[in-house]
Scaffold this motif. Structure first.
Motif, mmCIF file in Angstrom:
data_model
loop_
_atom_site.group_PDB
_atom_site.id
_atom_site.type_symbol
_atom_site.label_atom_id
_atom_site.label_comp_id
_atom_site.label_asym_id
_atom_site.label_seq_id
_atom_site.Cartn_x
_atom_site.Cartn_y
_atom_site.Cartn_z
ATOM 1 N N ARG A 174 0.820 -1.212 0.000
ATOM 2 C CA ARG A 174 0.000 0.000 0.000
ATOM 3 C C ARG A 174 0.850 1.256 0.000
ATOM 4 N NH1 ARG A 174 -4.829 -1.593 3.093
ATOM 5 N NH2 ARG A 174 -3.728 -1.176 5.007
ATOM 6 N N ARG A 175 2.058 1.137 0.513
ATOM 7 C CA ARG A 175 2.915 2.319 0.537
ATOM 8 C C ARG A 175 3.781 2.432 -0.701
ATOM 9 N NH1 ARG A 175 4.809 2.063 6.855
ATOM 10 N NH2 ARG A 175 2.705 2.176 7.682
ATOM 11 N N ILE A 176 4.194 1.282 -1.202
ATOM 12 C CA ILE A 176 5.130 1.311 -2.315
ATOM 13 C C ILE A 176 4.437 1.583 -3.644
ATOM 14 C CG2 ILE A 176 6.645 -0.152 -3.695
ATOM 15 C CD1 ILE A 176 7.693 -1.362 -1.134
ATOM 16 N N LEU A 177 3.285 0.988 -3.860
ATOM 17 C CA LEU A 177 2.618 1.138 -5.159
ATOM 18 C C LEU A 177 2.374 2.601 -5.543
ATOM 19 C CD1 LEU A 177 0.009 -1.670 -5.905
ATOM 20 C CD2 LEU A 177 2.129 -1.082 -7.076
ATOM 21 N N PRO A 178 1.704 3.387 -4.716
ATOM 22 C CA PRO A 178 1.493 4.777 -5.135
ATOM 23 C C PRO A 178 2.799 5.537 -5.299
ATOM 24 C CG PRO A 178 0.787 4.434 -2.872
ATOM 25 C CD PRO A 178 1.084 3.082 -3.431
ATOM 26 N N ASP A 179 3.755 5.205 -4.489
ATOM 27 C CA ASP A 179 5.063 5.832 -4.641
ATOM 28 C C ASP A 179 5.646 5.496 -6.015
ATOM 29 O OD1 ASP A 179 6.382 6.919 -1.904
ATOM 30 O OD2 ASP A 179 7.885 6.687 -3.462
ATOM 31 N N LEU A 180 5.457 4.275 -6.405
ATOM 32 C CA LEU A 180 5.941 3.846 -7.719
ATOM 33 C C LEU A 180 5.261 4.640 -8.834
ATOM 34 C CD1 LEU A 180 7.502 1.844 -9.532
ATOM 35 C CD2 LEU A 180 5.614 0.241 -9.253
ATOM 36 N N HIS A 181 3.979 4.862 -8.693
ATOM 37 C CA HIS A 181 3.249 5.595 -9.727
ATOM 38 C C HIS A 181 3.700 7.047 -9.796
ATOM 39 C CE1 HIS A 181 0.060 2.403 -8.683
ATOM 40 N NE2 HIS A 181 0.838 1.961 -9.641
ATOM 41 N N ALA A 182 3.901 7.616 -8.626
ATOM 42 C CA ALA A 182 4.374 8.996 -8.612
ATOM 43 C C ALA A 182 5.735 9.101 -9.291
ATOM 44 C CB ALA A 182 4.452 9.507 -7.169
#
Lengths: 211, 211
Positions: free
Chosen positions: A113-121
């Motif tokens: 949950r923390r890494i995925l949006p960071d990846l998208h950003a």
DNA sequence: TATGGTTGGAACGGAAGCGTATCGACCAAA
DNA sequence: TTTGGTCGATACGCTTCCGTTCCAACCATA
């Protein structure tokens, strides 16, 4: 630059203690993800990663030329583990429900949950990260595509269905709820969501758009 | 700690050059967003923000006690500008289509595409950021809720509709495509998406779930 | 058994950011 | 006209991290 005899011919293959330890590589990957989740990609410190893995920085710099290469290798290694086969279910609804349940299990991991949006950003910032993200998306896509394909073969969905939109529809609502809104849906919620998605899919015919 | 007479009574109101310049505050907000988008929240440097705004660091530290407070203030200030009223359309489909068009316009901004997922990642890390994210979500929700409310009043949607799921369904697919996958849909794509969403909404009745 | 070649860990100099303290500039109120 | 008080900018000491260099430890190969 000092002793470049190695470009002529290697006298001897690395052996003994001179071979990279796979278990340490593994520990580095794990530490990398934990640090990423905890601090975010931008604030990620390789020094901390090394320390968390119980290693020195040289262990990292010898394996990976850059932070991005590190991320790429870690994600690739992770991808191998996740790709699990999925059983076929008799109806489209059951297939979708099973897919959502699995997706929920993945998105429940705090790391994810923390890494995925960071990846998208980060993907919006650098080409390399975009490429990594695309590969993750491709793996994801394959899982969902099977569900779709089977449904078309069983005549539960029209053959002219817009694949791209259909694929979006399968996972977007769950992702939105869990990652964007930060809420974990109940099993009943998923059942209702399955209904809604199914209804949407059946309306996803190209050449019917009229607005 | 040296001269805390100020907690007794302020002798005089700030005046003249001793009053905060609103235009600089504004410039700081702008610079904050640009830096955020460019580097990510974790790697955000207040020193760079100040430099970009053509100000000193003290200008920041005097206004905001922390980086989070800065973010909060900047987002709040931005929220005020964005809240624009939306005209009502005769049918649900047209309402949705208009909503999607507006959302696409917002998500087209490179700044937004970079900051939003960063915000979500950070929300999973800190309570304060979660609170900020919730407020953003609330503003967003209000826009979509009107569309839903009108449709129910016009009997285009059942009154028993699951609001939460319906709200998710309105924006999730577009967000997914643009932010997660990084693809901007065409107008035709949005029209088809409108169809699909509409069909899904009409199936979003509670107490019909059966899996 | 001796050894070649790479290993992992520690240490280094430099760059960057943090948060604070200090300074002259500035201007409406007194 | 004086003056009080905050303004924005610069400088400072401190911490963290970067990327590299160096070195003893190590063990399958020859």
């Amino acid at each position: 630059m000092e002793r470049n005899r190695s470009d002529e011919k290697s006298r001897r293959k690395p052996s003994g203690a001179a071979v990279q330890r796979a278990d340490l590589t593994e520990a580095l990957y794990r530490a990398f993800f934990e640090e990423w989740a905890e601090r975010g990609f931008g604030a990620l410190s390789l020094e901390r990663v090394a320390a968390r893995a119980g290693a020195g920085k040289a262990a990292i710099y010898r394996r990976f030329p850059s932070r991005l290469a590190f991320a790429e290798a870690a994600i690739s290694a992770l991808g191998v583990r996740i790709a699990l086969p999925e059983a076929e279910h008799p109806t489209l609804e059951e297939d979708i429900f099973a897919l959502l349940l699995r997706a929920r299990a993945v998105l429940r991991h705090p790391l994810v949950r923390r890494i995925l949006p960071d990846l998208h950003a980060e993907a919006a910032r650098s080409h390399e990260m975009r490429a990594i993200n695309d590969r993750v998306a491709e793996a994801r896509r394959k899982q969902a595509e099977q569900v779709l394909e089977r449904a078309v073969l069983r005549d539960e969905l029209p053959a002219r269905i817009d694949r791209e939109l259909a694929l979006d529809l399968l996972l977007a609502p769950l992702y939105w709820r869990m990652v964007v809104r930060g809420v974990t849906p109940s099993r009943d919620d998923l059942a209702l969501q399955t209904q809604v998605i199914t209804a949407g899919l059946k309306a996803a015919n190209r050449h019917h758009a009229s607005l």
